[in-house]
Design a protein around this motif. Sequence first.
Motif, PDB file in Angstrom:
ATOM      1  N   GLU A 529       0.798  -1.218   0.000  1.00  0.00           N
ATOM      2  CA  GLU A 529       0.000   0.000   0.000  1.00  0.00           C
ATOM      3  C   GLU A 529       0.837   1.279   0.000  1.00  0.00           C
ATOM      4  OE1 GLU A 529      -4.292  -0.957   2.107  1.00  0.00           O
ATOM      5  OE2 GLU A 529      -2.624  -0.324   3.384  1.00  0.00           O
ATOM      6  N   ASP A 533      -3.456   4.722  -0.561  1.00  0.00           N
ATOM      7  CA  ASP A 533      -4.151   3.427  -0.454  1.00  0.00           C
ATOM      8  C   ASP A 533      -4.584   3.181   0.992  1.00  0.00           C
ATOM      9  OD1 ASP A 533      -3.733   2.847  -3.144  1.00  0.00           O
ATOM     10  OD2 ASP A 533      -1.865   1.775  -2.753  1.00  0.00           O
ATOM     11  N   THR A 534      -3.647   3.370   1.909  1.00  0.00           N
ATOM     12  CA  THR A 534      -3.948   3.122   3.316  1.00  0.00           C
ATOM     13  C   THR A 534      -5.028   4.067   3.818  1.00  0.00           C
ATOM     14  OG1 THR A 534      -1.715   2.319   3.733  1.00  0.00           O
ATOM     15  CG2 THR A 534      -2.970   3.045   5.646  1.00  0.00           C
ATOM     16  N   GLN A 536      -7.373   5.555   2.129  1.00  0.00           N
ATOM     17  CA  GLN A 536      -8.670   5.205   1.545  1.00  0.00           C
ATOM     18  C   GLN A 536      -9.253   3.938   2.163  1.00  0.00           C
ATOM     19  OE1 GLN A 536      -7.592   5.122  -2.621  1.00  0.00           O
ATOM     20  NE2 GLN A 536      -8.012   7.310  -2.902  1.00  0.00           N
ATOM     21  N   ARG A 537      -8.386   3.072   2.658  1.00  0.00           N
ATOM     22  CA  ARG A 537      -8.873   1.842   3.291  1.00  0.00           C
ATOM     23  C   ARG A 537      -9.332   2.072   4.727  1.00  0.00           C
ATOM     24  NH1 ARG A 537      -6.224  -1.806   6.452  1.00  0.00           N
ATOM     25  NH2 ARG A 537      -4.158  -0.995   5.858  1.00  0.00           N
TER      26      ARG A 537
END
Length: 553
Positions: A529, A533-534, A536-537
């Motif tokens: 990630e 990415d992180t 958004q997760r």
Amino acid sequence: MYVYDQYDQAIVDQRVEQFRDQTRRYLAGELTEEQFLPLRLQNGLYVQRLAPMLRIAVPYGLLNTRQARMLAKVSRDYDKGYLHVSTRQNFQLNWPELADVPDILADLASVEMHAIQTSGNCIRNTTTDQFAGVAADELEDPRPYCELIRQWSTLHPEFAFLPRKFKIAVCATAEDRAAIHAHDIGLELVRNDAGEVGFKVLAGGGLGRTPVIGSVVCEWLEKKHLLTYLEAILRVYNQHGRRDNKYKARIKILVKAMGVDAFREAVEAEWAPIKDGANTLTGEAIAHAQSFFTTPEYTSYTDSVETLTNQSANDPIFANWVKRNTCEHRVPGYRAVTISLKPTGIAPGDITAEQLEAIADLADRFSFGELRTTHQQNIVLADVPSSELYTLWQALQKQGLATANIGYLTDMICCPGGDFCSLANAKSIPVAEAIQARFDDLDYLYDLGPIELNISGCMNACGHHHIGHIGILGVDKKGQEFYQVCLGGSQSKDASIGKILGPSFGREDMPDVVGKVLDTYVELRTEEETFLDTYQRVGIDPFKERVYAKPAA
């Protein structure tokens, strides 16, 4: 690149002499400040906190070495010997004397440069991908269309006094490097189902007090209709955009108020009578614009990969720079090089006259005499033979221009802020320098992966903080400077506006705040990630909890 004809040169020369007389009259007391204001803005001249600021146009970020050397000379002769690269790919002088500005403009005109429409409520410099024409992932070179837009929009009498400033960006790649979703109009070259290349048109994007991601108003537009469709959009905006409140005057407010469907209908109605009119682009007109962006005489290299591999193996520091600051070129044996203007301790985007002259020499030697400015406030040499990268890197090292941080935390976008700008609520540059100093371990930055950090000194958002993965905004609290943090912004094709983390912080706290955000990311990320990415997760809450946690008693 585009070369002036006799009409272009005459227009620019006339504008210089016109402004020379206007400046003389103002300094003689024949024009009031109110009368002089629109005249200087039409020539890119602002009055900042400590001195005037002159913004010099660099159409779609492309200039030749003759122009670069003139910029260096002007900065040395009339300023303090350095220039600043803006996010619209222009250059700025921060300390010229008002009386000298006509002479500066005359010097610039001698090398086909000017400051027209770099300020004021008009169509500003059209921007594009800094790797246009050489990008391996490019559908088609967007620069000829930027040039057509430039010619159409420059001194356009109908759009000289819009409700507010107006910005257009064009991209032609799978990865959006022009931030088209954050512009008043964003244009993307795309193929339709029949395989024909045309434009997807977005409108109503923008940052500032009300950040908005642009909406698609036309999924596919035939190339020949580019200018007439843009004209229809501008006419709708010019007629219906608010002029009673400058904070609600941008086209994004109009699109939001009308709704994108109603806005599209209004544009189609305005477009219908002009669709096939005088501004319809013929094949010959497009070909003429394309003719200025010729393919250089590339050499066919047979051993460039082997040479670069061996040099990289023998010098890991060089290898690291190649990995971070160069990218694939559409022609085998060449790479595009991004020169970082973000060394620790230097205001992001600043370059000295001596450094710019050195880059001009290197561009003549290695990159067909051209260089480019970027939206990220760096400089690109787009056509460097791979076998010459080591020699180029050594020369850049001597100039302090070989920082290998492109795309990482310290390659930040930063407006001049309160050190210069009279609109700013807080200083930007000291915050940037403090963060640079705190996170100067390149190995740590590489481990973090790509992170876009953007800093603005006020809500005008010249530092594009809304679309940074980490955005910092200077705010005023009862005369004191504080800084608001937002997370999760993105300027790519999955564009997003960052969310505010919470209450603002003092300047001295900012390195620690950024450190806590990064620590949270490192603890929560998976192996593959990125920061975005992180985020958004997991969302913003884990970052908020960490940053605002009270110290243990």
